[in-house]
Scaffold this motif. Structure first.
Motif, mmCIF file in Angstrom:
data_model
loop_
_atom_site.group_PDB
_atom_site.id
_atom_site.type_symbol
_atom_site.label_atom_id
_atom_site.label_comp_id
_atom_site.label_asym_id
_atom_site.label_seq_id
_atom_site.Cartn_x
_atom_site.Cartn_y
_atom_site.Cartn_z
ATOM 1 N N THR A 5 0.824 -1.017 -0.023
ATOM 2 C CA THR A 5 -0.010 -0.031 0.050
ATOM 3 C C THR A 5 0.976 1.157 -0.153
ATOM 4 O OG1 THR A 5 -1.674 -1.249 1.161
ATOM 5 C CG2 THR A 5 -1.840 1.412 1.456
ATOM 6 N N PHE A 6 0.428 2.363 -0.863
ATOM 7 C CA PHE A 6 1.285 3.666 -1.050
ATOM 8 C C PHE A 6 0.228 4.660 -0.766
ATOM 9 C CE2 PHE A 6 3.823 0.900 -3.870
ATOM 10 C CZ PHE A 6 5.019 1.226 -3.493
ATOM 11 N N ALA A 7 0.790 5.606 0.057
ATOM 12 C CA ALA A 7 -0.010 6.811 0.311
ATOM 13 C C ALA A 7 1.083 7.694 -0.858
ATOM 14 C CB ALA A 7 0.207 7.546 1.687
ATOM 15 N N GLY A 135 4.719 -5.779 0.441
ATOM 16 C CA GLY A 135 3.812 -6.179 1.706
ATOM 17 C C GLY A 135 3.625 -5.367 2.933
ATOM 18 N N ARG A 136 4.326 -3.977 2.528
ATOM 19 C CA ARG A 136 4.333 -3.072 3.677
ATOM 20 C C ARG A 136 3.454 -1.916 3.171
ATOM 21 N NH1 ARG A 136 10.296 -2.678 5.069
ATOM 22 N NH2 ARG A 136 9.714 -1.939 7.294
ATOM 23 N N ARG A 137 3.406 -1.000 4.022
ATOM 24 C CA ARG A 137 2.784 0.383 3.808
ATOM 25 C C ARG A 137 3.912 1.640 3.596
ATOM 26 N NH1 ARG A 137 -2.594 0.969 4.824
ATOM 27 N NH2 ARG A 137 -3.552 -0.796 5.216
ATOM 28 N N VAL A 138 3.778 2.303 2.643
ATOM 29 C CA VAL A 138 5.032 3.129 2.269
ATOM 30 C C VAL A 138 4.075 4.389 1.893
ATOM 31 C CG1 VAL A 138 6.695 3.449 0.710
ATOM 32 C CG2 VAL A 138 6.269 1.498 1.283
ATOM 33 N N LEU A 139 4.882 5.344 2.759
ATOM 34 C CA LEU A 139 4.329 6.908 2.497
ATOM 35 C C LEU A 139 5.360 7.316 1.551
ATOM 36 C CD1 LEU A 139 2.873 8.999 5.337
ATOM 37 C CD2 LEU A 139 4.035 10.037 3.370
ATOM 38 N N VAL A 140 4.864 8.030 0.392
ATOM 39 C CA VAL A 140 5.653 8.505 -0.493
ATOM 40 C C VAL A 140 5.456 10.069 -0.888
ATOM 41 C CG1 VAL A 140 6.451 8.201 -3.003
ATOM 42 C CG2 VAL A 140 5.917 6.401 -1.684
#
Length: 194
Positions: A5-7, A135-140
């Motif tokens: 998941t990306f923000a 599989g992680r959550r990454v804020l870009v």
């Protein structure tokens, strides 16, 4: 297979944003409004748990990422040069008008990075991050045009604009590809894309 998941967050406002000037790869800093937007974004982003924060190395994105990360009790893992805003060539710094229109071409502006090249570069950077942070959550934190073109390419849709410091939530699956859930802080609807 694992979902990542990306923000995708556009940096906060700069003086050139307020003056409606094309910034591109010119390194224009945040203004006070932009710093406030970055701090305000923390409330929305804190509804999720984030594993990593990354950003473009341009100061407006880097400072936005630093402010958001600090508000979330995180630090920025890395600056990714491929997330730098599209280069607009001699159009950078110009406002709308005859001088800017004289530089316009079917794929952007004369002497600038093309839409296609920017989308390829940006999506390549996001796919590399999807592999690195699988599989992680990454804020870009990056830039409006780069996010719009890259995300549009990822979901095969034309997106109209990306707002400063608004949540764009997208999921990447290695087999099924990309799925956009939120655009400019709103749940995706047919009206949000053309």
């Amino acid at each position: 297979m694992t979902l990542t998941t990306f923000a995708l967050i556009r940096h906060g406002q700069t003086d050139w944003n307020a003056q409606r000037r094309l910034q591109g790869s010119t390194d224009i800093p945040l203004n006070d409004v932009g710093r406030g937007q970055a701090r305000d974004a923390v409330a929305t982003l804190s509804a999720y748990e984030w594993d990593a924060v990354v950003s473009s190395p341009l100061s407006r994105a880097a400072e936005t990422a630093d402010l958001i990360a600090a508000g979330l009790g995180l630090s920025v893992a890395k600056r990714v040069p491929e997330l730098t805003e599209r280069h607009f060539g001699p159009a950078e710094g110009l406002q709308g008008g005859p001088e800017l229109e004289a530089l316009r071409t079917p794929d952007g502006f004369r002497g600038a990075e093309s839409d296609d090249d920017a989308a390829t570069r940006g999506l390549g950077a996001l796919e590399a991050l999807a592999e690195e942070f699988r599989g992680r959550r990454v804020l870009v934190v990056a830039h409006g045009t780069l996010i719009r073109l890259s995300l549009g390419r990822a979901i095969s849709r034309t997106l109209q604009s990306i707002d400063n410091a608004a949540l764009n939530l997208v999921h990447h699956h290695p087999v099924d590809g990309w799925q956009l859930e939120y655009l400019n802080g709103e749940p995706l609807t047919a009206a949000a894309i053309s």
